[in-house]
Design a protein around this motif. Structure first.
Motif, PDB file in Angstrom:
ATOM      1  N   GLU A  33      36.222 150.705  34.589  1.00 11.05           N
ATOM      2  CA  GLU A  33      36.822 151.288  34.736  1.00 11.05           C
ATOM      3  C   GLU A  33      38.086 150.839  33.835  1.00 11.05           C
ATOM      4  OE1 GLU A  33      35.481 149.800  37.302  1.00 11.05           O
ATOM      5  OE2 GLU A  33      34.629 151.829  37.643  1.00 11.05           O
ATOM      6  N   ASP A  50      31.746 158.916  29.538  1.00  7.56           N
ATOM      7  CA  ASP A  50      32.298 158.253  27.943  1.00  7.56           C
ATOM      8  C   ASP A  50      31.330 158.353  27.213  1.00  7.56           C
ATOM      9  OD1 ASP A  50      34.501 158.648  28.763  1.00  7.56           O
ATOM     10  OD2 ASP A  50      35.352 156.156  28.793  1.00  7.56           O
ATOM     11  N   LYS A  51      31.341 158.631  25.675  1.00  6.86           N
ATOM     12  CA  LYS A  51      30.309 157.945  24.469  1.00  6.86           C
ATOM     13  C   LYS A  51      30.578 156.608  24.298  1.00  6.86           C
ATOM     14  CE  LYS A  51      29.163 163.066  25.256  1.00  6.86           C
ATOM     15  NZ  LYS A  51      27.316 163.123  25.744  1.00  6.86           N
ATOM     16  N   LEU A  52      29.804 156.275  24.032  1.00  6.48           N
ATOM     17  CA  LEU A  52      29.511 154.549  23.521  1.00  6.48           C
ATOM     18  C   LEU A  52      27.816 154.515  22.510  1.00  6.48           C
ATOM     19  CD1 LEU A  52      30.216 152.660  26.396  1.00  6.48           C
ATOM     20  CD2 LEU A  52      31.656 153.856  24.926  1.00  6.48           C
ATOM     21  N   THR A  86      25.685 157.991  26.959  1.00 10.48           N
ATOM     22  CA  THR A  86      26.565 158.432  27.870  1.00 10.48           C
ATOM     23  C   THR A  86      26.364 157.349  28.824  1.00 10.48           C
ATOM     24  OG1 THR A  86      26.047 160.855  27.062  1.00 10.48           O
ATOM     25  CG2 THR A  86      27.384 160.185  28.907  1.00 10.48           C
ATOM     26  N   VAL A  87      27.924 157.077  29.692  1.00 11.15           N
ATOM     27  CA  VAL A  87      28.023 156.069  30.428  1.00 11.15           C
ATOM     28  C   VAL A  87      27.122 157.605  31.610  1.00 11.15           C
ATOM     29  CG1 VAL A  87      29.497 155.229  32.383  1.00 11.15           C
ATOM     30  CG2 VAL A  87      29.874 154.760  29.910  1.00 11.15           C
ATOM     31  N   VAL A 140      35.681 151.656  30.736  1.00 13.02           N
ATOM     32  CA  VAL A 140      34.914 152.737  30.088  1.00 13.02           C
ATOM     33  C   VAL A 140      34.858 153.621  31.567  1.00 13.02           C
ATOM     34  CG1 VAL A 140      33.634 152.469  28.450  1.00 13.02           C
ATOM     35  CG2 VAL A 140      32.660 151.610  30.824  1.00 13.02           C
ATOM     36  N   ASN A 141      34.794 154.766  31.628  1.00 12.34           N
ATOM     37  CA  ASN A 141      33.965 155.866  32.321  1.00 12.34           C
ATOM     38  C   ASN A 141      32.638 156.951  32.400  1.00 12.34           C
ATOM     39  OD1 ASN A 141      36.864 155.676  34.768  1.00 12.34           O
ATOM     40  ND2 ASN A 141      37.638 155.251  32.455  1.00 12.34           N
ATOM     41  N   THR A 148      28.934 153.791  36.968  1.00 10.43           N
ATOM     42  CA  THR A 148      29.616 152.297  36.543  1.00 10.43           C
ATOM     43  C   THR A 148      29.877 151.469  37.706  1.00 10.43           C
ATOM     44  OG1 THR A 148      31.361 153.405  37.206  1.00 10.43           O
ATOM     45  CG2 THR A 148      31.418 153.299  35.353  1.00 10.43           C
TER      46      THR A 148
END
Length: 737
Positions: free
Chosen positions: A688, A695-697, A651-652, A691-692, A655
């Motif tokens: 941004e 977000d799931k990566l 999870t982000v 991704v923010n 940033t």
């Protein structure tokens, strides 16, 4: 006004009684003290009697002042409100030995108020309050066959100690308050007993070999208490003598005149003798009501105008005749109202699993008495916060008792629990407390509710039996089943007859009411009230033994319905697990402003409470919720260090201008550099844009440097092995790919 003060040793502890300094306008005022605990007790009688009443209008109030222990009351208003349960129970302790000590026919209002001024958290103020109340009544000049003295006994090992402190009670298996009155021969007649095994009793009996509180040992304890009660009475009498208090003249009112009594007896005696043999309560009462109406009609016809305004005399004379004939039948014929012998128990019935959604339920019936008990299990945080002067500030096990008017076939108002209901609930609670497992063994808060559905004698002891059924049905691993029985005593012409399992009418017409609860091996609670004086010790011990025989029969019926606690708690009850973590890591688990613990609760759906000693109570409605919460807590406490090549669905969490930080496992984040965000080497102008936070990566660990800083790269699904699913919050470690 001169100040008078007496002080003396009662069982090795100094008791103080003082008058003349405080509350000088009250009828009588006494400051009673043990240690630094002091209670101001006042007694005041109205100047004019309430002639329209047919009972003694005595009111006893106990006022707990939180300043007595240097506390500020809880609640919104930060002031004392309604009396606490402890205050109500103490008021009942004062009332029970005082009430039978006033002369029959007294109709002046009497108000006794015990205000706790100082509480040293060592001595229980109830003993001060009882002795102070007796002294205050005498100082007020109210007719009173006192003095009434009281002591507390604690059984530590094989010995009884007098007026023990709270700390000493921690070492005791039994707690007993005994009140009595000094008779003309200098001896002491027992008036009231309130006793129970302590919550430590079973542990002390198992670990240190402390003797079990049996009926015989309790009978001997009553004898042990008598000389100490006599000392307390002597201190009161000396204070009254010093103050020069004299008994004042009060009008006494007869319940009925002889002319009315003669008419009632002549008209109804033979018919009443037959009516009291009717076993069914409703049918018997209807017949007696009809006979009373006939007696009233006869009195009106025979007395004419002289009968005007005297209707209440017929009721009182009829009740007196009924009482006389019931007692005669018991003593002379060994026959009771419903035809039973003195030792016979009414038909018994027990059933469990009555309510489909309750965590546990039990129905117990004894004759026409019927009580339904319901057990509810909750998280430990649901325990009750007790805002009183007791050292104990929380209750994990609660027992509530409801007595609706329909249970006796009557109408009435439902305005919350009355003092009687609170007292009966507390008695049942104390009877079961010694067998309730501790929090470590059974990490739940417990609330039991006894619903009295039908009442004809001893609903409090039926509540004990129904509670045992309900607890075992709920899967609570109680140490042993507990049964209870109500006993009575009738004395005529020097002959004593003990009655097992008394009816409501036998309670009203008898001379003593005592209730005994216990396991097969020892007594857990005893409550005794008597109007008699001079009861021989062997009679009391014999009555206790008779009660034990009845209890064995009742326990057989209970265990025929359910012989042991269920192996599992109800599927509707919360699942609770206790996890121990280092105290030093409590703050880490809670997180800044509770962020981490709130995340775990929101993600898992479980409820979590953390004790100061590092115990974490996890409660959930199903096993899956509990497993998720437990996994997240354990990973928070013992985080797994990611390895190069492992993949995570992270999870982000933050940033920056140079990349995004991805949460992999609790406390372990990795950096996904901005240069790695573009697909196939595409340049990204701002993080941004891609991704923010939140977000799931799917990422792969590419490097871990000497400072354990983790570098990440985007991973595409389908390349190599699939990464394990993340925790629902996105921060738990996946299995290595």
């Amino acid at each position: 006004m001169a100040v008078h003060r007496v002080q003396g040793s009662v069982g090795g502890r100094d008791m103080l009684l003082e008058t003349g300094k405080l509350a000088r306008l009250a009828g009588g005022a006494v400051v009673a003290g043990l240690g630094e605990t002091q209670v101001l007790v006042t007694a005041t009688a109205s100047k004019q009697p309430k002639e329209q009443l047919d009972f003694l209008p005595l009111t006893v109030d106990v006022e707990e002042r939180m300043y007595a222990a240097g506390k500020i009351p809880g609640g919104f208003f930060r002031r004392e409100g309604r009396p606490s349960e402890t205050a109500i129970l103490t008021a009942r302790l004062i009332d029970r030995p005082l009430r039978p000590s006033f002369p029959k026919g007294m109709r002046n209002e009497i108000h006794v108020i015990a205000t706790i001024l100082s509480a040293d958290m060592q001595s229980n103020p109830d003993i001060c309050a009882i002795n102070g109340a007796s002294a205050a009544v005498q100082l007020a000049g109210i007719p009173f066959s006192g003095a009434v003295g009281a002591v507390r006994l604690g059984r530590r090992g094989p010995d009884w100690i007098v007026n023990p402190t709270y700390a000493e009670m921690e070492e005791c298996t039994f707690d007993m308050v005994v009140a009595g009155r000094q008779n003309e021969s200098g001896g002491v007649d027992i008036l009231m007993v309130e006793a129970e095994a302590t919550e430590h009793a079973v542990r002390l009996m198992e670990e240190s070999g402390a003797p079990k509180p049996t009926e015989e040992s309790l009978g001997l304890a009553l004898e042990f208490a008598k000389p100490h009660i006599a000392t307390a009475c002597q201190l009161q009498l000396e204070l009254v003598r010093q103050a020069g208090a004299q008994t004042r003249e009060f009008s006494l009112f007869e319940d009925y005149a002889e002319d009315v009594a003669g008419i009632v007896r002549g008209v109804a005696e033979a018919a009443v003798r037959e009516a009291i043999t009717i076993a069914d309560k409703t049918e018997r009462q209807e017949r007696l009501d009809a006979l009373k109406a006939e007696a009233a009609e006869a009195a009106s016809g025979q007395l004419g105008e002289a009968y005007a305004g005297r209707e209440r005399e017929v009721s009182a004379a009829f009740r007196s005749l009924n009482k006389e004939l019931v007692r005669q039948r018991v003593v002379k014929e060994a026959k009771r109202i419903d035809g039973r012998g003195p030792r016979d128990i009414r038909p018994l019935a027990a059933e469990v699993g009555i309510l489909p959604r309750a965590h546990g339920s039990g129905l117990f019936e004894r004759g026409e008495t019927q009580v339904l008990n319901i057990t509810t299990l909750g998280m430990v945080r649901m325990e009750q916060i007790v805002d009183t002067l007791d050292p104990e500030d929380r209750k994990r096990y609660m027992h509530h008792y409801n007595f609706p008017p329909f249970s006796t076939g009557e109408t009435g108002f439902m305005r919350g629990p009355k003092r009687r209901e609170i007292g009966h609930g507390a008695l049942a609670e104390r009877a079961l407390l010694p067998v309730i497992p501790d929090k470590e063994e059974f990490p739940y808060a417990l609330r039991l509710v006894s619903e009295v559905l039908s009442s004809n004698g001893s609903t409090s002891m039926a509540s004990v039996c129904a509670s045992t059924l309900s607890l075992m049905d709920a899967g609570v691993p109680i140490k042993a089943p507990v049964g209870g029985i109500a006993m009575g005593l009738i004395s005529e012409g020097g002959e004593f007859v003990t009655l097992t399992d008394i009816l409501g009418a036998e309670d009203a017409f008898g001379d003593m009411d005592f209730k005994v609860a216990g396991t097969r091996e020892f007594v857990t609670a005893l409550q005794l009230d008597t109007k008699l004086t001079g009861i021989p010790s062997e009679v009391l011990i014999g009555a206790l033994t008779q009660a034990r025989d009845a209890r064995m029969v009742i326990l057989d019926v209970i265990q025929a319905a359910i012989d042991r606690p269920r192996e599992q708690v109800s599927r509707f009850a919360p699942r609770v697990h206790v996890e121990q973590i280092p105290v030093s890591k409590i703050g880490e688990l809670i997180g800044p402003k509770g962020k981490r613990i709130n995340e775990i609760q929101a993600t898992s759906g479980a409820e979590i409470s953390i004790e100061d000693d590092g115990r974490v109570f996890i409660g959930a409605t199903d096993g899956e919720q509990l497993d998720i919460a437990l996994k997240m807590i354990r990973e928070q406490m013992n985080p797994v260090m990611p390895q190069v090549g492992e993949r995570y669905l992270g999870t982000v969490v933050k940033t920056t201008t140079f990349g995004a930080f991805i949460s992999l496992t609790p406390g372990k984040d990795g950096l996904l550099h901005i240069s790695k965000l573009g697909k196939k080497g595409q340049r990204v102008r701002a993080v941004e844009d891609v991704v923010n936070v939140g977000d799931k990566l799917l990422v792969e660990v590419t490097e871990i440097d000497r400072q354990n800083r983790i570098s990440l790269a985007l991973a595409e699904e389908g390349e190599g092995e699939t990464a394990a699913a993340p925790s629902p919050e996105g921060g738990d470690a996946a299995e290595p790919s």
